[in-house]
Design an enzyme around this catalytic site. Structure first.
Site, PDB file in Angstrom:
ATOM      1  N   ASP A   1       4.241 -30.333  43.446  1.00 50.99           N
ATOM      2  CA  ASP A   1       3.428 -30.542  43.921  1.00 50.99           C
ATOM      3  C   ASP A   1       1.645 -30.250  42.259  1.00 50.99           C
ATOM      4  OD1 ASP A   1       0.610 -32.765  44.358  1.00 50.99           O
ATOM      5  OD2 ASP A   1       0.047 -31.677  45.834  1.00 50.99           O
ATOM      6  N   GLY A   2       1.660 -30.945  41.562  1.00 50.65           N
ATOM      7  CA  GLY A   2       0.297 -30.645  40.916  1.00 50.65           C
ATOM      8  C   GLY A   2       1.148 -30.207  39.026  1.00 50.65           C
TER       9      GLY A   2
END
Length: 242
Positions: free
Chosen positions: A56-57
Site C-alpha cells: 500500500d502506498g
C-alpha cells in the site's frame, strides 16, 4: 449529463440512504459489482496495489493510472479513483491523467508518509485540482485526522471546512469512529464518506447512513475478503494424504 454530473447527482441522498460504492481492484471485480447493480464504483488504492503486487502506498503512478483505465473500460457505470496524494503530479497533469483513464472522480488524501499535511497548503492544491477539472471530476477530500492525527473531531471539521471552501465535493474522514459521525455530519457541509468494515466488528452501511454518512466505501476490504475466499478454495484443491 456527463459522467461527473451523473456521479455528483448520485450523492444527493435523503438522510439514512447512503450511496454504497464497492471498490474494484481489477476489471473482473469491476464487472462483478456493476452487474450486481451498483450505480457507481470507487477504486481503493490499497486494493489495486495488492492486485499489482505492491505494498500500500508503493504503486508507481503509471501502474495505478493504467489499472484505473482498465477498470473504467470494463464497465458502463461511473468510476472514482483513489490516487492517494496525487503522486506529486501538478494539478493540471493529475486531472488530465484521471480523465484520460476514464475516471469521473478521485480521492486525494491530506497526509504523506503518515504525516498530516498543512491544511491550508492542501486546500490550495485541492483548489487547483478543482479549477483544472472544470467540473469534470468529483473530488473526495480525505481527512486523515483519525489516521495520523490526534483524532480530534474539531480538527477534522476545521480541515473539512477548508477543503469544502476549496471546492471539494465530498469529505472523507477515514477511520472516524462511528459514534462521532453525527458530530462530523453536523459540522461538515456537503456529502460525508464513511468507511465500512466487512469483518462484522462495525456498523453496517445502513447503520452508518443512519448516523449521517452520505457515501459508504470499503477501502481494500472487498479485495482482501476475495483473497481470503480464494485461499480457502486453493486449500481445498491440494491433495491430502490418504
Amino acid at each position: 449529463m456527463t459522467g461527473a454530473e451523473t456521479f455528483r447527482a448520485l450523492h444527493r441522498r435523503a438522510p439514512g440512504d447512503p450511496l454504497v460504492l464497492p471498490g474494484p481492484w481489477d476489471a473482473v471485480s469491476a464487472r462483478v459489482f456493476a452487474d450486481a447493480g451498483f450505480p457507481a464504483l470507487a477504486t481503493p488504492s490499497a486494493g489495486v496495489a495488492a492486485a499489482l503486487g505492491h505494498a500500500d502506498g508503493q504503486t508507481p503512478a503509471d501502474e495505478m493510472f493504467a489499472a484505473v483505465a482498465r477498470i473504467c473500460r470494463a464497465v458502463d457505470v461511473p468510476v472514482s479513483a483513489d490516487v492517494e496524494g496525487g503522486y506529486g503530479l501538478p494539478p493540471k497533469e493529475l486531472v488530465e491523467r484521471l480523465l484520460e483513464a476514464g475516471a469521473v472522480g478521485c480521492n486525494l488524501e491530506d497526509s504523506a508518509g503518515g504525516v498530516l499535511q498543512d491544511p491550508h497548503r492542501h486546500a490550495d492544491r485541492l483548489a487547483e485540482v478543482v479549477a483544472a477539472a472544470g467540473g469534470e471530476l468529483f473530488v473526495n477530500a480525505r481527512v486523515d485526522t483519525f489516521a495520523y492525527g490526534d483524532g480530534d473531531p474539531e480538527q477534522a471539521i476545521a480541515r473539512a471546512a477548508a477543503y469544502v471552501a476549496a471546492g471539494a465535493d465530498c469529505i472523507y474522514p477515514i477511520f472516524a469512529p462511528a459514534e462521532l459521525l453525527p458530530l462530523l455530519r453536523s459540522g461538515i457541509q456537503g456529502p460525508v464518506n464513511a468507511l465500512a468494515r466487512l469483518d462484522g466488528t462495525g456498523p453496517t452501511p445502513a447503520e452508518l447512513g443512519e448516523r449521517g454518512a452520505t457515501r459508504i466505501t470499503f477501502g481494500p476490504g472487498l479485495q482482501r475478503r476475495a483473497a481470503a475466499a480464494l485461499s480457502e478454495i486453493a486449500e481445498g484443491l491440494l491433495p491430502r494424504p490418504s
